[in-house]
Motif scaffolding. Structure first.
Motif, short mmCIF file in Angstrom:
data_model
loop_
_atom_site.label_atom_id
_atom_site.label_comp_id
_atom_site.label_asym_id
_atom_site.label_seq_id
_atom_site.Cartn_x
_atom_site.Cartn_y
_atom_site.Cartn_z
N PHE A 196 -5.38 4.73 0.34
CA PHE A 196 -3.99 5.06 0.62
C PHE A 196 -3.78 5.01 2.13
O PHE A 196 -4.69 5.29 2.91
CB PHE A 196 -3.64 6.47 0.12
CG PHE A 196 -3.62 6.60 -1.37
CD1 PHE A 196 -2.53 6.16 -2.11
CD2 PHE A 196 -4.68 7.20 -2.04
CE1 PHE A 196 -2.51 6.30 -3.49
CE2 PHE A 196 -4.67 7.35 -3.42
CZ PHE A 196 -3.58 6.90 -4.14
N ARG A 197 -2.58 4.68 2.53
CA ARG A 197 -2.22 4.80 3.95
C ARG A 197 -1.72 6.23 4.15
O ARG A 197 -0.71 6.63 3.57
CB ARG A 197 -1.13 3.80 4.33
CG ARG A 197 -0.73 3.86 5.81
CD ARG A 197 0.29 2.80 6.17
NE ARG A 197 0.56 2.81 7.60
CZ ARG A 197 1.48 3.57 8.19
NH1 ARG A 197 2.24 4.37 7.46
NH2 ARG A 197 1.65 3.51 9.50
N VAL A 198 -2.45 7.01 4.94
CA VAL A 198 -2.16 8.43 5.10
C VAL A 198 -1.70 8.69 6.53
O VAL A 198 -2.40 8.36 7.49
CB VAL A 198 -3.39 9.29 4.79
CG1 VAL A 198 -3.07 10.77 4.97
CG2 VAL A 198 -3.89 9.02 3.36
N VAL A 199 -0.51 9.29 6.64
CA VAL A 199 0.02 9.70 7.94
C VAL A 199 0.07 11.22 7.93
O VAL A 199 0.78 11.82 7.13
CB VAL A 199 1.42 9.12 8.20
CG1 VAL A 199 1.89 9.51 9.60
CG2 VAL A 199 1.42 7.61 8.04
N MET B 178 0.84 -1.20 0.00
CA MET B 178 0.00 0.00 0.00
C MET B 178 0.88 1.25 0.00
O MET B 178 1.84 1.34 0.76
CB MET B 178 -0.90 0.02 1.24
CG MET B 178 -1.80 1.25 1.33
SD MET B 178 -2.78 1.33 2.86
CE MET B 178 -3.91 -0.03 2.59
N THR B 179 0.55 2.20 -0.88
CA THR B 179 1.30 3.45 -0.94
C THR B 179 1.07 4.26 0.33
O THR B 179 -0.07 4.44 0.77
CB THR B 179 0.85 4.29 -2.15
OG1 THR B 179 1.12 3.54 -3.34
CG2 THR B 179 1.59 5.61 -2.21
N THR B 180 2.17 4.74 0.93
CA THR B 180 2.07 5.56 2.12
C THR B 180 2.25 7.02 1.74
O THR B 180 3.24 7.39 1.09
CB THR B 180 3.13 5.18 3.17
OG1 THR B 180 2.88 3.83 3.59
CG2 THR B 180 3.05 6.10 4.38
N ALA C 44 2.49 10.88 3.26
CA ALA C 44 2.60 11.82 4.36
C ALA C 44 1.87 13.08 3.94
O ALA C 44 2.09 13.59 2.85
CB ALA C 44 4.07 12.12 4.66
N ALA D 203 7.86 7.42 3.76
CA ALA D 203 6.69 7.59 2.88
C ALA D 203 7.11 7.66 1.42
O ALA D 203 8.21 8.10 1.08
CB ALA D 203 5.92 8.86 3.27
N ASP D 204 6.20 7.24 0.55
CA ASP D 204 6.45 7.28 -0.90
C ASP D 204 6.15 8.67 -1.48
O ASP D 204 6.72 9.07 -2.48
CB ASP D 204 5.55 6.26 -1.60
CG ASP D 204 5.69 4.87 -1.01
OD1 ASP D 204 6.75 4.26 -1.18
OD2 ASP D 204 4.73 4.40 -0.37
N GLY E 296 -7.17 7.51 9.08
CA GLY E 296 -5.76 7.77 8.83
C GLY E 296 -4.92 7.56 10.07
O GLY E 296 -5.38 7.02 11.09
N HIS E 297 -3.68 8.02 10.00
CA HIS E 297 -2.74 7.90 11.11
C HIS E 297 -2.16 9.28 11.40
O HIS E 297 -2.09 10.13 10.51
CB HIS E 297 -1.62 6.92 10.76
CG HIS E 297 -2.12 5.58 10.31
ND1 HIS E 297 -2.33 4.53 11.17
CD2 HIS E 297 -2.48 5.12 9.08
CE1 HIS E 297 -2.78 3.48 10.50
NE2 HIS E 297 -2.88 3.82 9.23
#
Length: 296
Positions: free
Chosen positions: A25-28, A1-3, A5, A58-59, A45-46
């Motif tokens: 998307f994994r969102v931080v 999964m694309t991270t 930021a 992150a990507d 999210g995170h």
């Protein structure tokens, strides 16, 4: 999964980050305000306690900050750039001057990361609906890499040029038109009310005439309200029209209407309305042209 930021969870940034979460998307996210970080977590999210922590590994790093100074602080002083994965992409979506964008892009690219100049238009409604207009200055290859992220945020992604700074230039022109349209709508209302014409009637007529504009229809009704919700603040246009005038000086282009509109937003800010909705520029006109009934 694309991270991803995401730094800057304000009125537009928060719903943009949430739309990325909805697209799996994994969102931080990071924002100085704890409640903004908590809202992102509630949306799936995170959160991170710093921009560098959000960017770690992150990507993609999306910057929805206020200005170029904040972007520099996040990337270079706060350590977010070096925390990114090697070869990651930085997407700057804030309204900044073209020269600032070019300089920031050069530093990012020297680190081995790619850079997308991607300012947006569409306001809070566009951010919530994922219908932003995005003006991209980047190579075709870099845009292709960032396209899934951009498509999650806007439904109109325009590749306006192959190098950073060109997206910012188009956004600068956009803000020139927006600022002048809001100011001239306020000026028209001021004249009409000074002559005893009802403002609601005026905007109903103008909204269906050749004099209409999107800004007149959107901001006109808010000029009639005592304290409308803040969609975009007066001080945002103080900043953005300042960028417009800087761009004009750099290009040796005369921008007299932009300069006049800038003065009216400055006046409204000086009257204490800087944090209020940008339709409050009408208060500067009312200070110049007080009505007999003293309705301000």
């Amino acid at each position: 999964m694309t991270t991803i930021a995401f730094v800057g969870l304000g009125a537009m940034g928060a719903p943009m980050a949430e739309n990325l979460v909805k697209r799996q998307f994994r969102v931080v996210g990071f924002d100085m305000r704890k409640e903004a970080r908590e809202a992102l977590v509630a949306a799936g999210g995170h959160e991170a306690d710093s921009a560098a922590a959000a960017a770690k590994g992150a990507d993609t790093l999306v910057l929805m900050v206020v200005n170029a100074a904040q972007a520099r602080a996040v990337l270079f002083e706060g350590g977010a750039l070096e925390a990114l994965a090697p070869g990651a992409c930085v997407v700057l979506m804030a309204t900044c001057s073209p020269g600032d964008v070019e300089a920031i892009a050069a530093e990012v690219e020297r680190s081995g990361r790619s850079f997308v100049d991607a300012p947006v238009s569409g306001g809070v409604a566009g951010a919530r609906g994922g219908t932003l207009t995005i003006m991209v200055g980047a190579t075709a290859e870099t845009l292709a890499r960032a396209r899934p992220v951009l498509d999650a945020l806007g439904d109109k992604v325009f590749h306006v040029g192959g190098k950073p700074g060109q997206g910012a230039t188009v956004k600068t022109v956009n803000q020139l038109l927006c600022g002048v349209h809001i100011a001239v709508a306020a000026e028209a209302l001021s004249l009409a009310q000074k002559a005893g014409i009802d403002g609601a009637t005026l905007f109903e007529i103008m909204g269906g005439s050749a004099a209409s504009s999107w800004m007149l229809k959107d901001r006109g009704q808010r000029m009639l309200a005592e304290d409308p919700p803040v969609s975009s603040a007066v001080d945002i246009f103080v900043k953005d029209l300042g960028i417009v005038l800087d761009a004009g000086r750099a290009a040796k282009a005369a921008l007299p209407l932009a300069a006049a509109a800038h003065q009216m937003f400055l006046a409204a800010s000086g009257l204490g309305h800087g944090g209020r909705d940008d339709s409050h520029v009408v208060r500067a006109y009312r200070a110049l042209n007080p009505r007999a009934d003293n309705d301000a």
